[in-house]
Design an enzyme around this catalytic site. Structure first.
Site, PDB file in Angstrom:
ATOM      1  N   LYS A  38     -23.334  -8.732 -28.707  1.00 37.35           N
ATOM      2  CA  LYS A  38     -24.331  -8.884 -27.639  1.00 37.35           C
ATOM      3  C   LYS A  38     -25.033  -7.539 -27.408  1.00 37.35           C
ATOM      4  O   LYS A  38     -24.609  -6.511 -27.949  1.00 37.35           O
ATOM      5  CB  LYS A  38     -23.637  -9.344 -26.367  1.00 37.35           C
ATOM      6  CG  LYS A  38     -22.614  -8.335 -25.867  1.00 37.35           C
ATOM      7  CD  LYS A  38     -21.678  -8.954 -24.858  1.00 37.35           C
ATOM      8  CE  LYS A  38     -20.796  -7.875 -24.274  1.00 37.35           C
ATOM      9  NZ  LYS A  38     -19.624  -8.430 -23.611  1.00 37.35           N
ATOM     10  N   TYR A  84     -42.401  17.592 -15.348  1.00 37.87           N
ATOM     11  CA  TYR A  84     -42.704  16.919 -14.075  1.00 37.87           C
ATOM     12  C   TYR A  84     -41.800  17.424 -12.948  1.00 37.87           C
ATOM     13  O   TYR A  84     -40.600  17.619 -13.134  1.00 37.87           O
ATOM     14  CB  TYR A  84     -42.450  15.420 -14.213  1.00 37.87           C
ATOM     15  CG  TYR A  84     -43.440  14.691 -15.089  1.00 37.87           C
ATOM     16  CD1 TYR A  84     -44.807  14.723 -14.813  1.00 37.87           C
ATOM     17  CD2 TYR A  84     -43.000  13.948 -16.178  1.00 37.87           C
ATOM     18  CE1 TYR A  84     -45.706  14.028 -15.611  1.00 37.87           C
ATOM     19  CE2 TYR A  84     -43.882  13.256 -16.975  1.00 37.87           C
ATOM     20  CZ  TYR A  84     -45.245  13.299 -16.687  1.00 37.87           C
ATOM     21  OH  TYR A  84     -46.121  12.619 -17.471  1.00 37.87           O
TER      22      TYR A  84
END
Ligand SMILES: *Cc1c(COP(=O)(O)O)cnc(C)c1O
Length: 382
Positions: free
Chosen positions: A37, A275
């Site tokens: 998965k 940033y």
């Protein structure tokens, strides 16, 4: 000229097969149903499914969704596929078409599946999920008679083929009392199933941690995930295992994530990086710009915290990790050039940077670091 990718994931066939061999020894003859998965825990669903198809020790793959199941079929997997998560009624045709074994915990789904099986005269193989204390998908003893009735009503519904449960507290602790309690609940529910005439053909409970620590959890089939990819489920599992006097050479990481330096620049003292101006240089600093960011699965919480490996040495992440880019400090690494390989997860010389370490820095776990690697990053089998 051969196209170069901005970042890529290398998968080691040898590591994968050696982990499977270790799990095969732990499983002592039980069917190995490998969890693929979450894009095979971020490794790449198609690549891992095709590698496992080459390995006859693997008897089944388990996925979360029918969509993933169709993906492993497309990759050439021709043995059993178990769907661990919910299957929608609208996907019942796909269950037959692709020969899938859904997990069942909902009556309407089961009776609709039974009707479709009878109509097609095609057997449906289901795994009944039993509630033993995780309180996620399982069904209780009180609900069991209704399920038994549905199983008996439909000739082509195997009654049922499998029964499983999942442990709630086996990875994160060295105290395994709750696991033992859940195992007892499981045994009681199996007894109830037998009493109602729906004794399953195969029982399963074990994830990696259970397989590693408790032989009693093995039953007929085991569902390892994280260990297949070469990672311990947790520090506690590792400690519990080592306390039994075992050595640690059990699993080898399959995945390495690499990129290249796309730009180098010298910035003066007192310059801000990135940033939010969260990092400011104190001296002349050589920065390498890397074309990887949180979009690719490099967690933003690693800003100003993690490092990468370049020429076998550590280069600290400076400033915030951006969406597609990040900056690292290479001031003290000699000979660094544009185009140099950078290891984001994996080994470079004597230095190694693990998914576990990144998980700890990101206030997360190895599972999440791996599972969030973007499916768009090219996977290369070595
Ligand atoms: C994911 C999953 C597993 C595998 O767990 P690991 O800890 O990765 O070994 C096993 N069983 C179920 C039901 C799962 O969802």
């Amino acid at each position: 000229m051969k196209q170069r990718h901005l970042s890529w994931i290398e998968l080691s066939r040898d590591a994968l097969n050696s982990n499977i061999a270790a799990l095969e020894r732990l499983a002592r003859g039980r069917t190995l149903a490998v969890a693929v998965k979450a894009n095979a825990y971020g490794h790449g669903l198609a690549e891992i499914a095709s590698l496992l198809q080459e390995n006859p020790a693997v008897g089944a793959l388990s996925v979360h969704s029918v969509d993933e199941a169709i993906g492993v079929r497309a990759a050439g997997w021709d043995r059993t596929v178990m769907v661990l998560g919910p299957t929608d009624i609208s996907q019942i045709e796909a269950v037959f078409e692709h020969d899938l074994q859904p997990t069942v915990f909902e009556k309407t789904f089961l009776s609709t599946l039974g009707k479709a099986a009878d109509k097609r005269r095609q057997s449906a193989f289901t795994h009944l999920k039993l509630e033993t204390g995780t309180n996620r998908q399982g069904i209780t003893a009180a609900e069991m008679p209704d399920f038994a009735r549905i199983y008996h009503e439909h000739k082509y519904l195997e009654r049922p083929y499998g029964a499983g449960m999942h442990f709630a507290n086996i990875e994160d602790t060295t105290n395994h009392e709750y696991a033992r309690y859940q195992l007892k609940q499981f045994q009681a529910l199996l007894k109830e199933m037998a009493r109602l005439g729906i004794k399953p053909k195969i029982c399963h409970t074990a994830s990696s941690a259970a397989m590693i620590l408790f032989e009693k959890t093995l039953f007929d089939l085991v569902r390892p995930g994280i260990a297949v990819y070469g990672h311990w489920p947790s520090k506690e599992t590792y400690l519990s295992y080592r306390l039994e006097g075992n050595d640690n050479d059990l699993f080898h990481p399959v995945l390495t994530w690499k990129t290249r330096i796309t730009q180098l620049k010298k910035v003066p003292p007192d310059s801000f990086v990135g940033y939010g101006c969260t990092y400011r240089t104190t001296s002349t600093t050589r920065l390498a710009i890397l074309p990887v960011g949180y979009y690719d699965g490099y967690a933003r919480s690693l800003s100003n915290t993690a490092y990468v490996l370049i020429r076998g040495r550590r280069a600290p992440v400076r400033g915030r990790v951006c969406m597609n880019l990040m900056m690292v400090d290479v001031t003290d690494i000699k000979g660094v050039k544009v185009g140099d390989e950078v290891t984001l997860i994996g080994r470079d010389g004597s230095e190694v940077l693990t998914a576990e370490q990144l998980g700890a820095w990101a206030d997360s776990i190895n599972y999440e670091i791996l599972a969030r690697l973007s499916p768009l990053i090219p996977r290369i089998i070595r």
